[in-house]
Design a protein around this motif. Sequence first.
Motif, PDB file in Angstrom:
ATOM      1  N   LYS A  64     -23.822 -57.321  13.249  1.00  0.00           N
ATOM      2  CA  LYS A  64     -24.951 -57.469  12.238  1.00  0.00           C
ATOM      3  C   LYS A  64     -24.396 -56.502  11.165  1.00  0.00           C
ATOM      4  O   LYS A  64     -24.855 -57.098   9.821  1.00  0.00           O
ATOM      5  CB  LYS A  64     -26.469 -57.024  12.815  1.00  0.00           C
ATOM      6  CG  LYS A  64     -27.384 -57.090  11.851  1.00  0.00           C
ATOM      7  CD  LYS A  64     -28.848 -56.647  12.235  1.00  0.00           C
ATOM      8  CE  LYS A  64     -30.016 -56.710  11.435  1.00  0.00           C
ATOM      9  NZ  LYS A  64     -31.422 -56.279  12.158  1.00  0.00           N
ATOM     10  N   HIS A  65     -23.772 -55.455  11.321  1.00  0.00           N
ATOM     11  CA  HIS A  65     -23.871 -54.441  10.154  1.00  0.00           C
ATOM     12  C   HIS A  65     -22.196 -54.103   9.903  1.00  0.00           C
ATOM     13  O   HIS A  65     -21.911 -53.078   9.777  1.00  0.00           O
ATOM     14  CB  HIS A  65     -24.539 -53.111  10.133  1.00  0.00           C
ATOM     15  CG  HIS A  65     -26.071 -53.453  10.402  1.00  0.00           C
ATOM     16  ND1 HIS A  65     -26.916 -53.794   9.294  1.00  0.00           N
ATOM     17  CD2 HIS A  65     -27.022 -53.205  11.554  1.00  0.00           C
ATOM     18  CE1 HIS A  65     -27.965 -53.853   9.406  1.00  0.00           C
ATOM     19  NE2 HIS A  65     -28.132 -53.717  10.950  1.00  0.00           N
ATOM     20  N   VAL A 105     -21.321 -52.565   6.558  1.00  0.00           N
ATOM     21  CA  VAL A 105     -21.736 -50.905   6.451  1.00  0.00           C
ATOM     22  C   VAL A 105     -20.432 -50.146   7.282  1.00  0.00           C
ATOM     23  O   VAL A 105     -20.277 -49.142   6.787  1.00  0.00           O
ATOM     24  CB  VAL A 105     -23.063 -50.681   6.983  1.00  0.00           C
ATOM     25  CG1 VAL A 105     -23.506 -49.261   6.956  1.00  0.00           C
ATOM     26  CG2 VAL A 105     -24.090 -51.588   6.198  1.00  0.00           C
ATOM     27  N   ALA A 126     -32.557 -49.561   6.708  1.00  0.00           N
ATOM     28  CA  ALA A 126     -31.926 -50.197   7.873  1.00  0.00           C
ATOM     29  C   ALA A 126     -31.295 -49.233   8.867  1.00  0.00           C
ATOM     30  O   ALA A 126     -30.955 -49.668   9.944  1.00  0.00           O
ATOM     31  CB  ALA A 126     -31.045 -51.232   7.610  1.00  0.00           C
ATOM     32  N   PHE A 127     -31.047 -48.240   8.513  1.00  0.00           N
ATOM     33  CA  PHE A 127     -30.312 -46.988   9.228  1.00  0.00           C
ATOM     34  C   PHE A 127     -30.945 -45.545   9.325  1.00  0.00           C
ATOM     35  O   PHE A 127     -31.799 -45.351   8.465  1.00  0.00           O
ATOM     36  CB  PHE A 127     -28.980 -46.921   8.810  1.00  0.00           C
ATOM     37  CG  PHE A 127     -28.012 -48.101   8.848  1.00  0.00           C
ATOM     38  CD1 PHE A 127     -27.524 -48.352   9.821  1.00  0.00           C
ATOM     39  CD2 PHE A 127     -28.026 -49.117   7.783  1.00  0.00           C
ATOM     40  CE1 PHE A 127     -26.596 -49.696  10.060  1.00  0.00           C
ATOM     41  CE2 PHE A 127     -27.215 -50.060   7.704  1.00  0.00           C
ATOM     42  CZ  PHE A 127     -26.528 -50.322   8.987  1.00  0.00           C
ATOM     43  N   ASP A 145     -30.982 -45.670   3.072  1.00  0.00           N
ATOM     44  CA  ASP A 145     -31.104 -47.149   3.537  1.00  0.00           C
ATOM     45  C   ASP A 145     -32.144 -47.259   4.378  1.00  0.00           C
ATOM     46  O   ASP A 145     -31.975 -46.878   5.541  1.00  0.00           O
ATOM     47  CB  ASP A 145     -29.749 -47.542   3.843  1.00  0.00           C
ATOM     48  CG  ASP A 145     -29.608 -49.159   4.161  1.00  0.00           C
ATOM     49  OD1 ASP A 145     -30.682 -50.014   4.620  1.00  0.00           O
ATOM     50  OD2 ASP A 145     -28.479 -49.824   4.204  1.00  0.00           O
TER      51      ASP A 145
END
Length: 402
Positions: A307-308, A311, A251-252, A249
């Motif tokens: 935000k996450h 997840v 984003a991470f 991912d």
Amino acid sequence: MDTPDVDVVVVGGGIIGLATAYQISRRFPDHQVIVLEKEKVLAQHQSGRNSGVLHSGIYYKPGSLKSINCQQGRSVMQAFCEQHDIPHEVCGKVIVATEKSELGRLDEIYQRGKQNGVDCVKLDADQLRAVEPYCRGIAAIQVKSAGIVDYRRVCFRLCELILDEGGEVHTDTRLLGVAKYNNQIVVETSKGPFQTSLLVNCAGLQSDRVAKLCGHNPEVKIVPFRGEYYEFSEKARHLCRGLIYPVPDPAFPFLGIHVTRTIFGSVECGPNAVLAFSREGYGKWDVNLRDLWDAVGYRGFHKLAAKHWNVGIEEMRRSYFQSVFLTSLQRLIPAVSANDLFAAPAGVRAQALRKDGSLVDDFVIQKEENFIHVLNAPSPAATASLNIGAMIAEQSADVLNA
């Protein structure tokens, strides 16, 4: 008691601290270097609790510290292991797309690998099965230069070499305080004081706290994430020949659940990445109230969680329910079953987090007068450690040559 005079004090007996002390000792052989480690044995945390992967550098932004140091550091680490008879193997890895939505990201990784000079090739589904017969995917990248190594053995050998160069390695020695007088630093420890010209902070999970102890105000805070692993049963080890990774991912700064053969012959899979309730808490219920409050009371963590949160919940589900973890794993290797998995030792990643809630992806090494602080050194830091150490030695020159 007289305060011993040394030229360099390195705080932290993990692979970054030891590699740094070794490289400074080699570059400045007339200067005395000592390493301070609070544990009784070296490499007790991140350096001794990782998958032992020799990374290729395919993922990292071209020109970043990660990219530069991983590319150069992998070759140096491989040569070091060959020279000192440390177990290692260049077994290669595959990065696997299991659905069409991942193909675009897979191609981006391939293009980045080419920019970084990584030896990588694209594979279709049939070619992937030829490399990893039990892996399911519609496309993949094969990275031939990736491998596995015993990083704990690397640490112990670095210690021996530091001693050979006339340096010292003090275990069971806790840092208590730091004071600066003119151009000299007095380091107070549980074993007495040292006076030095240069202090290098390689304290990993405690690096932001050590920086504050030195009078530095770091821009980041360490938030610990526990990485939980399983090990394949002996009868299931044939399901993985080398290293199998999913498409990460973007984003991470985590690579997702992957499967890795280790230099010891076992096969590990993981990790889950969940907030650790202690910076050195390797069990689910290990709690250190100071560490916990430091994380959850931090404004940057609030923004990250807001935000996450979805997840985070999914990672926790995988942590507490093996069936959820197994479902994720079976996307890569359908033949693996619950009976094939056994809990393996966990690790804790020292993840630097900014006040705005962003996870710091690159290495962060900051020099302030005669202090050097390594404030973020996640994977591939072990692979790149000898190169990072050489870079810090270069940064030390103005102080040590004065």
